[in-house]
Design an enzyme around this catalytic site. Structure first.
Site, PDB file in Angstrom:
ATOM      1  N   TYR A  88       0.841  -1.186   0.000  1.00 53.57           N
ATOM      2  CA  TYR A  88       0.000   0.000   0.000  1.00 53.57           C
ATOM      3  C   TYR A  88       0.884   1.247   0.000  1.00 53.57           C
ATOM      4  O   TYR A  88       0.586   2.237  -0.669  1.00 53.57           O
ATOM      5  CB  TYR A  88      -0.923   0.010   1.230  1.00 53.57           C
ATOM      6  CG  TYR A  88      -1.973  -1.072   1.186  1.00 53.57           C
ATOM      7  CD1 TYR A  88      -3.212  -0.842   0.592  1.00 53.57           C
ATOM      8  CD2 TYR A  88      -1.743  -2.329   1.734  1.00 53.57           C
ATOM      9  CE1 TYR A  88      -4.184  -1.827   0.537  1.00 53.57           C
ATOM     10  CE2 TYR A  88      -2.699  -3.321   1.692  1.00 53.57           C
ATOM     11  CZ  TYR A  88      -3.915  -3.067   1.099  1.00 53.57           C
ATOM     12  OH  TYR A  88      -4.865  -4.052   1.042  1.00 53.57           O
ATOM     13  N   HIS A 120      -5.902  -7.140  -5.781  1.00 48.77           N
ATOM     14  CA  HIS A 120      -5.464  -8.331  -5.043  1.00 48.77           C
ATOM     15  C   HIS A 120      -3.937  -8.416  -4.963  1.00 48.77           C
ATOM     16  O   HIS A 120      -3.405  -9.137  -4.138  1.00 48.77           O
ATOM     17  CB  HIS A 120      -6.036  -9.612  -5.674  1.00 48.77           C
ATOM     18  CG  HIS A 120      -5.628  -9.848  -7.085  1.00 48.77           C
ATOM     19  ND1 HIS A 120      -6.271  -9.242  -8.160  1.00 48.77           N
ATOM     20  CD2 HIS A 120      -4.645 -10.617  -7.622  1.00 48.77           C
ATOM     21  CE1 HIS A 120      -5.700  -9.638  -9.281  1.00 48.77           C
ATOM     22  NE2 HIS A 120      -4.707 -10.464  -8.983  1.00 48.77           N
TER      23      HIS A 120
END
Length: 153
Positions: A88, A120
Site C-alpha cells: 500500500y 489483489h
C-alpha cells in the site's frame, strides 16, 4: 452477466464503451445486454486468466465513478505486473501521496473492476496479506495470488 469462475460466481456489467463493473457480489443491472461485446470479451479474458493462458487484460474499461484520488490509485494498480505485488505504501508513493496509505486501502475497497484492476496484488508493507473485500475475501486474494504464482507469507 453472471459467470462461474473456478473460485466462485462473478458478475460483470458493461456499457457501450467498455467494462464498467466486475464483482464477486451480485450487481444490480437494468436491461442487461448479454450480447454486449465487452461482456463477451471480459468473460473470455477471465476464463483465459484462470486457465493460465492470459496475464494481461485488454478489454476496454468504462469507469464512471470514483474521485480523482481513487482513479489515480486504480491506474497505479493497473501497472502492477502479473505475478508481482506492491505494498500500500508503494502505491501511495507512486501516486505522489506517501502519507495516504489508508486511503489507498479505501480506494482498493471501492475498485469497480475486481481482478481486472488488480487490487489483489496489493499487500501490507510487512509482506502480509491484508484486506480484500473485508476479512472474508482473504481466501479469494490468496487464490488469485496463488494462481499468479506469487508465494504466500
Amino acid at each position: 452477466m453472471k459467470i462461474q469462475l473456478p473460485i466462485g460466481e462473478f458478475w460483470l456489467t458493461a456499457t457501450d464503451k467498455g467494462l464498467s463493473h466486475a464483482s464477486f457480489v451480485p450487481l444490480l443491472v437494468e436491461n442487461e445486454d448479454l450480447d454486449n461485446p465487452y461482456l463477451i470479451q471480459a468473460k473470455e479474458e477471465l476464463l483465459s486468466y484462470f486457465n493460465k493462458e492470459r496475464t494481461q487484460f485488454t478489454v476496454p474499461f468504462d469507469i464512471q465513478e470514483g474521485t480523482a484520488f481513487q482513479r489515480a490509485t486504480w491506474q497505479a494498480l493497473c501497472t502492477i505486473p502479473y505475478g508481482e505485488t506492491r505494498s500500500y505504501q508503494e502505491i501511495a508513493e507512486k501516486i505522489g501521496n506517501a502519507k495516504a496509505v489508508r486511503a489507498i486501502g479505501q480506494a482498493n475497497h471501492r475498485n469497480p473492476l475486481a481482478i481486472f484492476i488488480p487490487c489483489h496484488r496489493v499487500i501490507g508493507k510487512n509482506g502480509q496479506l491484508t484486506g480484500y473485500m473485508g476479512l472474508s475475501g482473504i481466501e479469494l486474494k490468496k487464490s488469485l495470488l496463488t494462481l499468479e504464482g506469487i508465494p504466500l507469507p
